[in-house]
Design a protein around this motif. Structure first.
Motif, short mmCIF file in Angstrom:
data_model
loop_
_atom_site.label_atom_id
_atom_site.label_comp_id
_atom_site.label_asym_id
_atom_site.label_seq_id
_atom_site.Cartn_x
_atom_site.Cartn_y
_atom_site.Cartn_z
N LYS A 12 0.88 -1.24 0.09
CA LYS A 12 0.12 -0.03 0.17
C LYS A 12 0.79 1.17 -0.12
CE LYS A 12 -4.22 1.77 2.17
NZ LYS A 12 -5.23 1.45 3.20
N GLU A 13 1.99 1.17 0.71
CA GLU A 13 2.85 2.46 0.83
C GLU A 13 3.55 2.61 -0.50
OE1 GLU A 13 4.89 -1.28 2.59
OE2 GLU A 13 2.80 -0.22 2.69
N SER A 14 3.79 1.94 -1.10
CA SER A 14 4.41 2.12 -2.42
C SER A 14 3.60 2.10 -3.60
CB SER A 14 5.73 1.21 -2.75
OG SER A 14 5.18 -0.07 -2.98
N GLU B 27 11.01 -3.83 -7.75
CA GLU B 27 11.70 -2.46 -7.29
C GLU B 27 10.81 -1.95 -6.07
OE1 GLU B 27 12.47 2.14 -8.49
OE2 GLU B 27 12.35 0.70 -10.10
N TYR B 28 9.26 -2.05 -6.40
CA TYR B 28 8.25 -1.50 -5.47
C TYR B 28 7.60 -2.29 -4.37
CZ TYR B 28 8.74 2.99 -7.46
OH TYR B 28 9.16 4.14 -8.29
N GLY B 29 8.55 -3.58 -4.41
CA GLY B 29 8.11 -4.65 -3.37
C GLY B 29 6.85 -5.52 -3.70
N GLY B 30 6.68 -5.70 -4.85
CA GLY B 30 5.47 -6.56 -5.23
C GLY B 30 5.68 -7.74 -5.41
N GLU C 170 -1.62 -6.60 1.94
CA GLU C 170 -2.05 -5.26 1.84
C GLU C 170 -1.70 -4.34 0.75
OE1 GLU C 170 -3.42 -2.11 5.22
OE2 GLU C 170 -1.59 -3.23 5.51
N GLY C 171 -2.42 -3.98 -0.22
CA GLY C 171 -2.02 -3.01 -1.07
C GLY C 171 -3.12 -3.04 -2.27
N TYR C 172 -2.41 -2.48 -3.54
CA TYR C 172 -3.22 -2.39 -4.53
C TYR C 172 -2.55 -3.44 -5.63
CZ TYR C 172 -5.63 1.91 -3.09
OH TYR C 172 -6.50 2.67 -2.28
N THR C 173 -3.87 -4.23 -6.29
CA THR C 173 -3.47 -5.17 -7.22
C THR C 173 -4.24 -4.55 -8.68
OG1 THR C 173 -3.77 -7.28 -8.10
CG2 THR C 173 -5.51 -6.60 -6.64
#
Length: 215
Positions: free
Chosen positions: A95-97, A163-166, A136-139
């Motif tokens: 979520k944060e990135s 790079e963005y931890g996904g 937790e975050g966007y898919t």
């Protein structure tokens, strides 16, 4: 962007005798495979423009099936991509990135000239399973016709997702490399391998994907 709110029984009572009864509709079939050139940046842009204008500032009552499953009104819709087929590229970012990462990924796709006929964005809550995709975050899920240009684009997108931890969605994967898998699923890979070795020491149960990603 299409938004919806659940209507009350009073709001829809005069429209439907039974508001909870689903009216089944037969999907409109795509009778033949389209030529491979049908889907291109121009036609995708045209489709998106028409769809945008159709829904522009439009308020209406919509039954819940067509709202949640808009593709179901077309049968055999995969034929639109032609006989070459398509693949779905789906990833999730923390979520944060997500904000910065999604911008860079979408910019890379736009710059490549490869258009996606379908895009679905969702927000996941907190969860973390062994080899479970959500976190937790966007898919974002994107459909691409299988072309040399699209296959050349995917490694660039992989690098940005990493790079963005996904991580990428295993269920929809057809070409993920082992290194990408190891990084994205580092939280549960070894635990899964231990269980797999215990229940299948002879490695009788394998798939092409499991061999490719070293699982």
């Amino acid at each position: 962007l299409i938004l919806g709110e659940h209507a009350t029984k009073q709001e829809v009572g005069y429209r439907y005798r039974d508001p909870l009864k689903i009216e089944r509709r037969n999907p409109i079939p795509v009778p033949v495979f389209f030529p491979d050139f049908t889907l291109n940046p121009f036609t995708v842009r045209l489709f998106n423009e028409v769809r945008y204008l159709t829904y522009l500032q439009q308020d209406s009552f919509v039954e819940y099936e067509p709202f949640f499953y808009p593709l179901d009104f077309v049968g055999e819709w995969n034929r639109i991509y032609g006989k070459r087929g398509f693949t779905q590229y789906q990833f999730v970012l923390p979520k944060e990135s997500s904000r910065e990462g999604l911008r860079k990924i979408l910019t890379a796709i736009a710059g490549s000239g490869e258009g996606s006929f379908l895009a679905v964005l969702k927000l996941f809550g907190k969860q973390e399973g062994m080899l479970s995709f959500p976190k937790e975050g966007y898919t974002l899920a994107l459909d691409f016709a299988i072309t040399p240009a699209a296959l050349a684009l995917f490694p660039r997108l992989d690098a940005l997702v990493d790079e963005y931890g996904g991580r990428l969605y295993l269920t929809k994967d057809v070409r993920m490399e082992r290194g990408m898998f190891e990084k994205g699923y580092a939280h549960g890979t070894e635990a899964f391998r231990r269980i797999k070795h215990r229940v299948d020491p002879g490695r009788k149960f394998q798939s092409m994907q499991s061999k490719r990603i070293g699982l």
